[in-house]
Write a protein that holds these residues in place. Structure first.
Motif, short mmCIF file in Angstrom:
data_model
loop_
_atom_site.label_atom_id
_atom_site.label_comp_id
_atom_site.label_asym_id
_atom_site.label_seq_id
_atom_site.Cartn_x
_atom_site.Cartn_y
_atom_site.Cartn_z
N ARG A 149 37.61 49.79 47.23
CA ARG A 149 37.23 51.05 46.56
C ARG A 149 38.19 51.38 45.42
O ARG A 149 37.83 52.18 44.54
N ALA A 150 39.39 50.77 45.43
CA ALA A 150 40.37 51.04 44.37
C ALA A 150 40.38 49.97 43.28
O ALA A 150 41.22 50.01 42.38
N TYR A 151 39.47 49.02 43.34
CA TYR A 151 39.41 47.92 42.36
C TYR A 151 39.33 48.49 40.94
O TYR A 151 38.44 49.29 40.64
N PRO A 152 40.25 48.12 40.05
CA PRO A 152 40.33 48.76 38.73
C PRO A 152 39.22 48.39 37.75
O PRO A 152 39.12 49.02 36.69
N HIS A 153 38.41 47.38 38.07
CA HIS A 153 37.36 46.96 37.13
C HIS A 153 35.97 47.22 37.70
O HIS A 153 35.04 46.44 37.46
N ASN A 154 35.82 48.33 38.41
CA ASN A 154 34.55 48.63 39.06
C ASN A 154 33.41 48.84 38.06
O ASN A 154 32.24 48.70 38.42
N HIS A 155 33.72 49.18 36.83
CA HIS A 155 32.68 49.42 35.83
C HIS A 155 32.75 48.39 34.70
O HIS A 155 32.34 48.68 33.56
N GLU A 156 33.24 47.22 35.04
CA GLU A 156 33.40 46.17 34.03
C GLU A 156 33.09 44.82 34.68
O GLU A 156 33.48 44.56 35.81
N TYR A 157 32.36 43.98 33.95
CA TYR A 157 32.05 42.64 34.45
C TYR A 157 31.88 41.70 33.27
O TYR A 157 31.15 41.99 32.33
N ARG A 158 32.58 40.57 33.35
CA ARG A 158 32.40 39.48 32.38
C ARG A 158 32.34 38.18 33.16
O ARG A 158 33.24 37.88 33.95
N LEU A 159 31.30 37.41 32.91
CA LEU A 159 31.14 36.14 33.60
C LEU A 159 32.34 35.24 33.37
O LEU A 159 32.82 34.56 34.29
N TRP A 160 32.83 35.22 32.13
CA TRP A 160 33.97 34.39 31.76
C TRP A 160 34.78 35.09 30.69
O TRP A 160 34.20 35.68 29.79
N PRO A 161 36.09 35.10 30.81
CA PRO A 161 36.93 34.55 31.89
C PRO A 161 37.16 35.51 33.04
O PRO A 161 37.87 35.21 33.97
N GLY A 162 36.55 36.66 33.02
CA GLY A 162 36.71 37.69 34.02
C GLY A 162 36.84 39.04 33.32
O GLY A 162 36.87 39.09 32.08
N PRO A 163 36.87 40.10 34.09
CA PRO A 163 36.82 40.19 35.55
C PRO A 163 35.41 39.97 36.10
O PRO A 163 34.44 40.48 35.56
N ASN A 164 35.31 39.22 37.18
CA ASN A 164 34.03 38.91 37.81
C ASN A 164 34.20 38.92 39.33
O ASN A 164 35.19 39.45 39.85
N SER A 165 33.26 38.31 40.03
CA SER A 165 33.30 38.36 41.50
C SER A 165 34.54 37.69 42.06
O SER A 165 35.09 38.13 43.08
N ASN A 166 35.00 36.63 41.41
CA ASN A 166 36.18 35.92 41.91
C ASN A 166 37.48 36.66 41.59
O ASN A 166 38.45 36.57 42.33
N THR A 167 37.48 37.40 40.47
CA THR A 167 38.61 38.27 40.17
C THR A 167 38.79 39.29 41.29
O THR A 167 39.91 39.58 41.73
N PHE A 168 37.67 39.83 41.75
CA PHE A 168 37.67 40.84 42.81
C PHE A 168 38.22 40.29 44.12
O PHE A 168 39.07 40.92 44.77
N ILE A 169 37.76 39.11 44.53
CA ILE A 169 38.21 38.55 45.80
C ILE A 169 39.68 38.15 45.73
O ILE A 169 40.43 38.31 46.69
N ALA A 170 40.13 37.65 44.57
CA ALA A 170 41.55 37.36 44.40
C ALA A 170 42.38 38.64 44.50
O ALA A 170 43.47 38.64 45.10
N TYR A 171 41.86 39.72 43.95
CA TYR A 171 42.51 41.03 44.02
C TYR A 171 42.64 41.48 45.49
O TYR A 171 43.69 41.97 45.91
N LEU A 172 41.57 41.30 46.27
CA LEU A 172 41.63 41.67 47.68
C LEU A 172 42.62 40.79 48.44
O LEU A 172 43.30 41.26 49.36
N GLY A 173 42.70 39.52 48.06
CA GLY A 173 43.66 38.64 48.70
C GLY A 173 45.10 39.10 48.49
O GLY A 173 45.92 39.04 49.41
N ARG A 174 45.39 39.57 47.28
CA ARG A 174 46.73 40.08 47.02
C ARG A 174 46.99 41.38 47.78
O ARG A 174 48.12 41.64 48.21
N ALA A 175 45.94 42.19 47.93
CA ALA A 175 46.09 43.47 48.63
C ALA A 175 46.30 43.27 50.13
O ALA A 175 46.95 44.09 50.78
N VAL A 176 45.74 42.18 50.67
CA VAL A 176 45.87 41.88 52.11
C VAL A 176 46.38 40.44 52.24
O VAL A 176 45.62 39.51 52.53
N PRO A 177 47.68 40.23 52.00
CA PRO A 177 48.22 38.86 52.02
C PRO A 177 48.11 38.17 53.37
O PRO A 177 48.25 36.95 53.45
N GLU A 178 47.86 38.94 54.44
CA GLU A 178 47.69 38.32 55.76
C GLU A 178 46.50 37.36 55.81
O GLU A 178 46.41 36.54 56.72
#
Length: 258
Positions: A149-178
């Motif tokens: 819910r805190a993702y900073p690019h919620n109203h932005e999307y670019r297929l390449w080079p980002g931010p896109n779906s994989n940018t988001f999942i990488a962001y979640l990975g950093r937020a939950v390093p476990e």
């Protein structure tokens, strides 16, 4: 007089071949795959049979999936998402970014009930990571939802080079390093750092990642190994478990699903 190429030129040529040849292999596979859907409206979205039935699974569960993108995009990259199920819940919730509708004001982040392991427009997903347990996994799920819910690019999307779906999942990975999340080299956009940053922790939560708006960078971490990113294409070596990471092709080596 014999003229020999200098070692920087040889290195550059070798790197170019390592980037171009695997993409050519991926293109050949894509063109020869008769099973890939030609119409997104009739493409499969049903379960691929990898996720346990939520109604018969009382424990909490987190799963991370990747599936080839639809159409020509699938030559180069995948779409990634995270599925969560709290303890005693009878359904899965998917966390993902979708570009359709963002230009018309829709949110890029979609948090919704759905098939955890559903086909992505006809492409069978690959399970990348899985965590199962009790209250400790429930706590991680709560943190994932808060970060989404805190993702900073919620109203932005670019297929390449980002931010896109994989940018988001990488962001979640950093937020939950476990999660110790190691995204495949085909997850184009994972190297785009949120808010235009230059340096961050790797998506696995360990090590470091350097990136110039997702177009040039490098990652060094225990989970990811050593990766080089050029124009969104990733090339690297993973030692745990051993594997080559090739653009277009993906991981070549041992699986890393827990």
């Amino acid at each position: 007089m014999k003229i020999t190429a200098s070692w920087p030129l040889r290195l550059a040529l070798a790197l170019l071949l390592l980037l171009v040849v695997p993409v050519g292999v991926a293109l050949s596979r894509h063109l020869s795959d008769d099973s890939r859907p030609g119409d997104w409206r009739s493409a499969r979205h049903d379960s691929s049979g990898q996720a346990p039935d939520a109604r018969n699974t009382p424990e909490a569960l987190i799963q991370v999936y990747a599936a080839r993108a639809f159409g020509w995009r699938g030559v180069f990259g995948v779409h990634t998402w995270i599925a969560t199920k709290e303890s005693d819940a009878d359904r899965y919730t998917r966390l993902e970014v979708v570009g359709w509708g963002v230009s018309r004001g829709m949110d890029a982040v979609r948090i919704h009930d759905g098939e955890a392991d559903g086909y992505w427009y006809g492409s069978e997903p690959t399970l990348l990571r899985q965590l199962r347990g009790g209250v400790e996994v429930d706590a991680l799920i709560a943190r994932l939802h808060t970060a989404a819910r805190a993702y900073p690019h919620n109203h932005e999307y670019r297929l390449w080079p980002g931010p896109n779906s994989n940018t988001f999942i990488a962001y979640l990975g950093r937020a939950v390093p476990e999660l110790h999340l190691d995204l495949p080299p085909t997850a184009i956009g994972k190297d785009y750092l949120p808010d235009g940053g230059l340096v961050a922790s790797a998506p696995s939560g360990g090590g470091l990642q350097f990136s110039l708006v997702g177009l040039l960078g490098a990652t060094i971490a225990a989970e990811e190994g050593i990766e080089v990113n050029l124009l969104g294409l990733s090339l690297g070596i993973d030692l745990s478990p051993p594997a080559l990471k090739l653009p277009g092709v993906g991981r070549v080596g041992m699986s890393e699903v827990d």
